[in-house]
Design a protein around this motif. Structure first.
Motif, PDB file in Angstrom:
ATOM      1  N   GLU A  82     -17.909 -92.438  24.225  1.00 36.18           N
ATOM      2  CA  GLU A  82     -19.205 -93.000  23.815  1.00 36.18           C
ATOM      3  C   GLU A  82     -19.971 -93.530  25.030  1.00 36.18           C
ATOM      4  N   ASP A  83     -19.263 -94.216  25.934  1.00 31.42           N
ATOM      5  CA  ASP A  83     -19.910 -94.729  27.148  1.00 31.42           C
ATOM      6  C   ASP A  83     -20.411 -93.585  28.029  1.00 31.42           C
ATOM      7  N   LEU A  84     -19.593 -92.535  28.133  1.00 29.17           N
ATOM      8  CA  LEU A  84     -19.976 -91.376  28.928  1.00 29.17           C
ATOM      9  C   LEU A  84     -21.246 -90.735  28.350  1.00 29.17           C
ATOM     10  N   ILE A  85     -21.280 -90.552  27.037  1.00 32.33           N
ATOM     11  CA  ILE A  85     -22.448 -89.964  26.377  1.00 32.33           C
ATOM     12  C   ILE A  85     -23.675 -90.845  26.594  1.00 32.33           C
ATOM     13  N   ARG A  86     -23.516 -92.140  26.420  1.00 35.75           N
ATOM     14  CA  ARG A  86     -24.628 -93.080  26.609  1.00 35.75           C
ATOM     15  C   ARG A  86     -25.207 -92.943  28.020  1.00 35.75           C
ATOM     16  N   HIS A  87     -24.321 -92.834  29.012  1.00 40.11           N
ATOM     17  CA  HIS A  87     -24.748 -92.695  30.411  1.00 40.11           C
ATOM     18  C   HIS A  87     -25.568 -91.417  30.615  1.00 40.11           C
ATOM     19  N   TYR A  88     -25.073 -90.295  30.089  1.00 37.04           N
ATOM     20  CA  TYR A  88     -25.741 -89.013  30.322  1.00 37.04           C
ATOM     21  C   TYR A  88     -26.929 -88.769  29.388  1.00 37.04           C
ATOM     22  N   LYS A  89     -27.216 -89.713  28.505  1.00 39.53           N
ATOM     23  CA  LYS A  89     -28.462 -89.645  27.722  1.00 39.53           C
ATOM     24  C   LYS A  89     -29.643 -90.086  28.592  1.00 39.53           C
ATOM     25  N   ARG A  90     -29.348 -90.778  29.677  1.00 38.87           N
ATOM     26  CA  ARG A  90     -30.419 -91.197  30.595  1.00 38.87           C
ATOM     27  C   ARG A  90     -30.817 -90.003  31.454  1.00 38.87           C
ATOM     28  N   LYS A  91     -32.068 -89.940  31.801  1.00 42.99           N
ATOM     29  CA  LYS A  91     -32.568 -88.831  32.621  1.00 42.99           C
ATOM     30  C   LYS A  91     -32.048 -88.940  34.057  1.00 42.99           C
ATOM     31  N   ASN A  92     -32.025 -87.805  34.726  1.00 46.50           N
ATOM     32  CA  ASN A  92     -31.697 -87.720  36.154  1.00 46.50           C
ATOM     33  C   ASN A  92     -30.308 -88.240  36.501  1.00 46.50           C
ATOM     34  N   GLN A  93     -29.307 -87.847  35.708  1.00 44.53           N
ATOM     35  CA  GLN A  93     -27.921 -88.227  36.001  1.00 44.53           C
ATOM     36  C   GLN A  93     -27.130 -87.051  36.566  1.00 44.53           C
ATOM     37  N   GLY A  94     -27.827 -85.959  36.888  1.00 44.31           N
ATOM     38  CA  GLY A  94     -27.162 -84.822  37.523  1.00 44.31           C
ATOM     39  C   GLY A  94     -26.883 -83.644  36.618  1.00 44.31           C
ATOM     40  N   LEU A  95     -27.077 -83.793  35.312  1.00 41.75           N
ATOM     41  CA  LEU A  95     -26.866 -82.669  34.398  1.00 41.75           C
ATOM     42  C   LEU A  95     -28.113 -81.784  34.386  1.00 41.75           C
ATOM     43  N   ALA A  96     -27.948 -80.559  33.904  1.00 39.76           N
ATOM     44  CA  ALA A  96     -29.083 -79.635  33.790  1.00 39.76           C
ATOM     45  C   ALA A  96     -30.165 -80.242  32.893  1.00 39.76           C
ATOM     46  N   MET A  97     -29.732 -81.009  31.909  1.00 44.75           N
ATOM     47  CA  MET A  97     -30.643 -81.637  30.937  1.00 44.75           C
ATOM     48  C   MET A  97     -29.945 -82.884  30.412  1.00 44.75           C
ATOM     49  N   HIS A  98     -30.686 -83.986  30.287  1.00 45.25           N
ATOM     50  CA  HIS A  98     -30.046 -85.171  29.719  1.00 45.25           C
ATOM     51  C   HIS A  98     -29.746 -84.929  28.237  1.00 45.25           C
ATOM     52  N   LEU A  99     -28.755 -85.632  27.727  1.00 46.12           N
ATOM     53  CA  LEU A  99     -28.302 -85.444  26.346  1.00 46.12           C
ATOM     54  C   LEU A  99     -29.336 -86.026  25.386  1.00 46.12           C
ATOM     55  N   ARG A 100     -29.754 -85.223  24.409  1.00 42.89           N
ATOM     56  CA  ARG A 100     -30.778 -85.682  23.468  1.00 42.89           C
ATOM     57  C   ARG A 100     -30.386 -85.524  22.011  1.00 42.89           C
ATOM     58  N   HIS A 101     -29.768 -84.402  21.655  1.00 45.10           N
ATOM     59  CA  HIS A 101     -29.509 -84.104  20.247  1.00 45.10           C
ATOM     60  C   HIS A 101     -28.026 -83.816  20.038  1.00 45.10           C
ATOM     61  N   SER A 102     -27.328 -84.760  19.465  1.00 45.50           N
ATOM     62  CA  SER A 102     -25.904 -84.581  19.189  1.00 45.50           C
ATOM     63  C   SER A 102     -25.722 -83.542  18.089  1.00 45.50           C
ATOM     64  N   VAL A 103     -24.876 -82.553  18.339  1.00 47.87           N
ATOM     65  CA  VAL A 103     -24.529 -81.575  17.302  1.00 47.87           C
ATOM     66  C   VAL A 103     -23.239 -82.076  16.664  1.00 47.87           C
ATOM     67  N   LYS A 104     -23.373 -82.576  15.446  1.00 51.83           N
ATOM     68  CA  LYS A 104     -22.238 -83.212  14.771  1.00 51.83           C
ATOM     69  C   LYS A 104     -21.335 -82.165  14.126  1.00 51.83           C
ATOM     70  N   ARG A 105     -20.045 -82.451  14.130  1.00 51.50           N
ATOM     71  CA  ARG A 105     -19.109 -81.538  13.486  1.00 51.50           C
ATOM     72  C   ARG A 105     -19.249 -81.661  11.965  1.00 51.50           C
ATOM     73  N   LYS A 106     -19.001 -80.546  11.301  1.00 52.94           N
ATOM     74  CA  LYS A 106     -19.154 -80.501   9.852  1.00 52.94           C
ATOM     75  C   LYS A 106     -17.869 -80.902   9.129  1.00 52.94           C
ATOM     76  N   THR A 107     -16.746 -80.704   9.795  1.00 45.68           N
ATOM     77  CA  THR A 107     -15.460 -80.928   9.117  1.00 45.68           C
ATOM     78  C   THR A 107     -14.702 -82.084   9.751  1.00 45.68           C
ATOM     79  N   VAL A 108     -13.783 -82.625   9.006  1.00 43.73           N
ATOM     80  CA  VAL A 108     -12.927 -83.695   9.516  1.00 43.73           C
ATOM     81  C   VAL A 108     -11.844 -83.045  10.362  1.00 43.73           C
ATOM     82  N   LEU A 109     -11.583 -83.629  11.532  1.00 44.73           N
ATOM     83  CA  LEU A 109     -10.555 -83.072  12.417  1.00 44.73           C
ATOM     84  C   LEU A 109      -9.167 -83.462  11.919  1.00 44.73           C
ATOM     85  N   PRO A 110      -8.214 -82.532  11.991  1.00 45.71           N
ATOM     86  CA  PRO A 110      -6.848 -82.878  11.608  1.00 45.71           C
ATOM     87  C   PRO A 110      -6.236 -83.839  12.625  1.00 45.71           C
ATOM     88  N   ASP A 111      -5.366 -84.710  12.179  1.00 45.19           N
ATOM     89  CA  ASP A 111      -4.708 -85.673  13.096  1.00 45.19           C
ATOM     90  C   ASP A 111      -3.607 -85.003  13.862  1.00 45.19           C
TER      91      ASP A 111
END
Length: 111
Positions: A82-111
């Motif tokens: 979560e902290d990593l995602i929060r950091h890379y949502k800010r512009k100009n952190q070195g990624l091709a594009m800052h994170l804007r739209h989370s693609v959420k998973r549709k299913t529950v992950l098995p444990d």
């Protein structure tokens, strides 16, 4: 696993499936996290920009912190994804594009 994984984490997913899913979203800055197909225990942060999916490797250190590895990105350590995602949502952190739209998973992950 101490911390819950973020909803953008999709687990085992092929690169092709990932690119298809982000392509359907078709929004610059759409992103998700999936397991790496090539490195056991590593994950990939995949970011969509202008019909191209950029993939960054996420590694977890022996003490449980996360870091993103990519050329030109300063190595920074985060206590959870979560902290990593929060950091890379800010512009100009070195990624091709800052994170804007989370693609959420549709299913529950098995444990």
């Amino acid at each position: 696993m101490a911390a819950a994984l973020p909803v953008c984490y999709h687990g085992a997913m092929s690169r092709t499936e990932c690119e298809d899913l982000l392509g359907k979203k078709n929004k610059d800055g759409a992103y998700l996290i999936r397991d790496s197909e090539t490195i056991q225990g590593a994950m990939c942060l995949c970011v969509y920009k202008k019909r191209v999916v950029y993939t960054y490797r996420l590694l977890q250190t022996h003490n449980g912190q996360y870091t993103l590895t990519a050329g030109g990105v300063e190595e920074t350590f985060f206590k959870n994804l979560e902290d990593l995602i929060r950091h890379y949502k800010r512009k100009n952190q070195g990624l091709a594009m800052h994170l804007r739209h989370s693609v959420k998973r549709k299913t529950v992950l098995p444990d």
